[in-house]
Design an enzyme around this catalytic site. Structure first.
Site, mmCIF file in Angstrom:
data_model
loop_
_atom_site.group_PDB
_atom_site.id
_atom_site.type_symbol
_atom_site.label_atom_id
_atom_site.label_comp_id
_atom_site.label_asym_id
_atom_site.label_seq_id
_atom_site.Cartn_x
_atom_site.Cartn_y
_atom_site.Cartn_z
ATOM 1 N N SER A 1 0.782 -1.245 0.000
ATOM 2 C CA SER A 1 0.000 0.000 0.000
ATOM 3 C C SER A 1 0.810 1.289 0.000
ATOM 4 O O SER A 1 0.252 2.362 -0.281
ATOM 5 C CB SER A 1 -0.945 -0.012 1.209
ATOM 6 O OG SER A 1 -0.212 -0.259 2.394
ATOM 7 N N TYR B 1 22.589 1.739 11.620
ATOM 8 C CA TYR B 1 21.743 0.991 10.681
ATOM 9 C C TYR B 1 22.296 -0.407 10.413
ATOM 10 O O TYR B 1 21.891 -1.381 11.031
ATOM 11 C CB TYR B 1 21.491 1.775 9.364
ATOM 12 C CG TYR B 1 20.375 1.128 8.590
ATOM 13 C CD1 TYR B 1 19.060 1.565 8.714
ATOM 14 C CD2 TYR B 1 20.609 -0.006 7.809
ATOM 15 C CE1 TYR B 1 18.019 0.913 8.070
ATOM 16 C CE2 TYR B 1 19.569 -0.668 7.159
ATOM 17 C CZ TYR B 1 18.281 -0.200 7.294
ATOM 18 O OH TYR B 1 17.259 -0.863 6.666
ATOM 19 N N LYS C 1 18.302 -7.374 8.706
ATOM 20 C CA LYS C 1 18.551 -7.433 7.257
ATOM 21 C C LYS C 1 19.518 -8.572 6.920
ATOM 22 O O LYS C 1 19.375 -9.227 5.888
ATOM 23 C CB LYS C 1 19.075 -6.088 6.741
ATOM 24 C CG LYS C 1 18.032 -4.961 6.765
ATOM 25 C CD LYS C 1 16.778 -5.302 5.974
ATOM 26 C CE LYS C 1 15.805 -4.135 5.848
ATOM 27 N NZ LYS C 1 14.504 -4.533 5.286
HETATM 28 P P1 NAD Z 1 6.467 1.534 4.086
HETATM 29 O O1 NAD Z 1 6.214 1.894 5.485
HETATM 30 O O2 NAD Z 1 6.208 2.559 3.038
HETATM 31 O O3 NAD Z 1 5.587 0.240 3.659
HETATM 32 C C1 NAD Z 1 5.300 -0.767 4.567
HETATM 33 C C2 NAD Z 1 4.156 -1.645 4.036
HETATM 34 O O4 NAD Z 1 3.972 -2.725 4.954
HETATM 35 C C3 NAD Z 1 2.802 -0.937 3.934
HETATM 36 O O5 NAD Z 1 2.112 -1.427 2.804
HETATM 37 C C4 NAD Z 1 2.068 -1.412 5.210
HETATM 38 O O6 NAD Z 1 0.665 -1.398 5.116
HETATM 39 C C5 NAD Z 1 2.602 -2.807 5.313
HETATM 40 N N1 NAD Z 1 2.521 -3.394 6.649
HETATM 41 C C6 NAD Z 1 3.164 -3.006 7.782
HETATM 42 N N2 NAD Z 1 2.848 -3.850 8.798
HETATM 43 C C7 NAD Z 1 2.009 -4.774 8.284
HETATM 44 C C8 NAD Z 1 1.339 -5.908 8.816
HETATM 45 N N3 NAD Z 1 1.489 -6.285 10.087
HETATM 46 N N4 NAD Z 1 0.542 -6.628 7.993
HETATM 47 C C9 NAD Z 1 0.360 -6.277 6.688
HETATM 48 N N5 NAD Z 1 0.986 -5.219 6.136
HETATM 49 C C10 NAD Z 1 1.788 -4.489 6.924
HETATM 50 O O7 NAD Z 1 7.950 1.002 4.031
HETATM 51 P P2 NAD Z 1 9.066 0.915 2.898
HETATM 52 O O8 NAD Z 1 10.089 1.955 3.186
HETATM 53 O O9 NAD Z 1 8.485 0.802 1.547
HETATM 54 O O10 NAD Z 1 9.744 -0.472 3.317
HETATM 55 C C11 NAD Z 1 9.529 -1.681 2.638
HETATM 56 C C12 NAD Z 1 10.824 -2.488 2.671
HETATM 57 O O11 NAD Z 1 11.830 -1.765 1.955
HETATM 58 C C13 NAD Z 1 11.373 -2.714 4.077
HETATM 59 O O12 NAD Z 1 11.944 -3.999 4.146
HETATM 60 C C14 NAD Z 1 12.477 -1.665 4.173
HETATM 61 O O13 NAD Z 1 13.477 -1.995 5.093
HETATM 62 C C15 NAD Z 1 12.997 -1.698 2.759
HETATM 63 N N6 NAD Z 1 13.822 -0.549 2.355
HETATM 64 C C16 NAD Z 1 13.451 0.735 2.650
HETATM 65 C C17 NAD Z 1 14.288 1.786 2.295
HETATM 66 C C18 NAD Z 1 13.925 3.227 2.602
HETATM 67 O O14 NAD Z 1 14.798 4.078 2.545
HETATM 68 N N7 NAD Z 1 12.688 3.520 2.864
HETATM 69 C C19 NAD Z 1 15.490 1.545 1.603
HETATM 70 C C20 NAD Z 1 15.822 0.230 1.288
HETATM 71 C C21 NAD Z 1 14.981 -0.814 1.678
#
Ligand code: NAD
Ligand code: NA
Length: 396
Positions: free
Chosen positions: A49, A234, A243
């Site tokens: 989402s 981190y 991670k």
């Molecule tokens: P985000 O917060 O935008 O998205 C999280 C998603 O998880 C949302 O769709 C939310 O509804 C869902 N969610 C959370 N808890 C839930 C649950 N219990 N049940 C069902 N859905 C649930 O986060 P993001 O930044 O897109 O992170 C996604 C991945 O990408 C993570 O593993 C993060 O570590 C990784 N990541 C993020 C970055 C960054 O800079 N943001 C960089 C590299 C990797």
């Protein structure tokens, strides 16, 4: 109602349906502008989402004409109470997908639970038969373990010693010194339980046992590495341990998928403003400097540019997926370029409250933050009444 931002620290309590819709439409248009990808056809996105998961769903659907099922945990809208951004994003996505003749349904609930897994399996079985791509993109502060019932809370702490460095309050631009005391063994275990790979493996095991994975199925989870500057808090901190576990799980899952000729990958993505990353100390300062440098070099990307490039130039090129020495896909390659990191490191030394809006892209950080909640989006009329109650058309 007229919806305005109500910010509390690194979250915003309100969100704007029209702004969220416009964000989704912009992402769809970007993906379409990049042409067709010979990619997946039936996709399950867990964490669909917001952030990287939403971008994955959009790229699957509008880059590759895929049917998508999204799983997420969002607050529905109600009379007088705006929903969470992921609710409005999903409503907009599914409306657009249906108009384009694409299958799109979703499930709102706790992806860590057996119940939501079963509900998802049932939906795949009934509607799609099998899936050929599973994106795992959850970011959560807690997990109720489905087998033990234990509640695990993740923490963002260094390991071994206190971490002291600069940080910024991105609302005020105040640069201060922050000290974070080291994690306990329990903190580490809890963080690994929430953000490590156990739940990803549980999903894949359950899908496989139900014969819902197509031959050659791929699954991808997202990770982050980042620079030496943030390493102690981190990558070498509690979240880094999670991670490490996630990355190791990719190999276990690949073994599980052997007879299907399937494969699990971790993609290391770029640092971006999302709801998850704005909560991490030190990262907002790093991101505001990084944005400045990458924008000046013309290599800045958001989540949609990252994921579109991941699909088109890594996962679905028609030849072998390029990986690093640890088997990871690297789409953080531009962030990690030597020239970029050298400039960020120099700016980091210089950064103060007085000069940050000059030497860093604090304005870009803030705009991205407000955009997450559908605010400050170009072309959206904010002064007028909008209907805060929005249906998600494909919600099961
Ligand atoms: P985000 O917060 O935008 O998205 C999280 C998603 O998880 C949302 O769709 C939310 O509804 C869902 N969610 C959370 N808890 C839930 C649950 N219990 N049940 C069902 N859905 C649930 O986060 P993001 O930044 O897109 O992170 C996604 C991945 O990408 C993570 O593993 C993060 O570590 C990784 N990541 C993020 C970055 C960054 O800079 N943001 C960089 C590299 C990797
Ligand atoms: Na996501």
């Amino acid at each position: 109602m007229i919806i305005t931002p109500r910010v509390r620290g690194f979250i915003c309590l309100t969100s704007h349906p029209k702004g969220c819709e416009q964000n989704v439409v912009n992402q769809i248009n970007y993906v379409k502008s990049k042409g067709t990808i010979d990619g997946p056809k039936k996709v399950l996105v867990i964490g669909a989402s917001t952030g990287f998961g939403l971008a994955s769903r959009i790229t699957s659907a509008f880059g590759s004409n895929a049917a998508t099922i999204g799983v997420y945990f969002e607050k529905p809208s109600a009379e007088g109470k705006p929903g969470s951004p992921g609710w409005y994003n999903t409503a907009a996505f599914e409306k657009q997908a249906h108009e384009a003749g694409l299958y799109a349904k979703s499930i709102n609930g706790d992806a860590f639970s057996d119940e939501i897994k079963q509900k998802t399996l049932d939906l795949i079985k009934t509607d799609l038969g099998q899936v050929d791509l599973v994106i795992y993109s959850l970011a959560s502060p807690r997990r109720v373990h489905p087998k033990t019932g234990v509640i695990h809370n993740s923490v963002l702490k260094p390991i071994g010693q206190t971490f002291s460095n600069k940080t910024v309050d991105f609302h005020t631009g105040n640069v201060t010194e922050v000290s974070i005391t080291p994690a306990s063994e329990e903190d580490i275990e809890n963080t690994v339980a929430v953000m490590g790979g156990e739940d990803w493996a549980m999903w894949i095991d359950a899908l496989k046992a139900a014969n819902l994975l197509a031959p050659g199925a791929t699954t991808v989870a997202y990770s982050y590495i980042g620079p030496a500057l943030t390493e102690a808090v981190y990558r070498k901190g509690t979240i880094g341990r999670a991670k490490d576990h996630l990355e190791a799980t990719a190999f276990t899952i690949t073994d599980t998928l052997k007879d299907l000729n399937g494969k699990a990958y971790v993609s290391v993505n770029k640092a971006l403003v999302t709801q998850a990353s704005s909560a991490i100390p030190v990262i907002p300062l790093y991101i505001s400097l990084l944005y400045k440098v990458m924008k000046a070099k013309g290599i800045h990307e958001g989540t949609i540019e990252q994921i579109q490039r991941l699909y088109q130039e890594r996962l679905y090129t028609g030849s072998e997926v390029p990986v690093d020495e640890k088997g990871r896909i690297r789409i953080d390659d531009w962030e990690m370029r030597d020239d970029v990191q050298a400039e960020v490191a120099t700016l980091w030394e210089q950064a103060t409250t007085e000069n940050l809006s000059e030497i860093g892209d604090l304005a870009g950080y803030r705009t991205d933050f407000f955009n997450l909640f559908g605010f400050e989006v170009e072309g959206v009329e904010y002064g007028t009444d909008v209907n805060e109650v929005v249906e998600v058309p494909g919600l099961v």
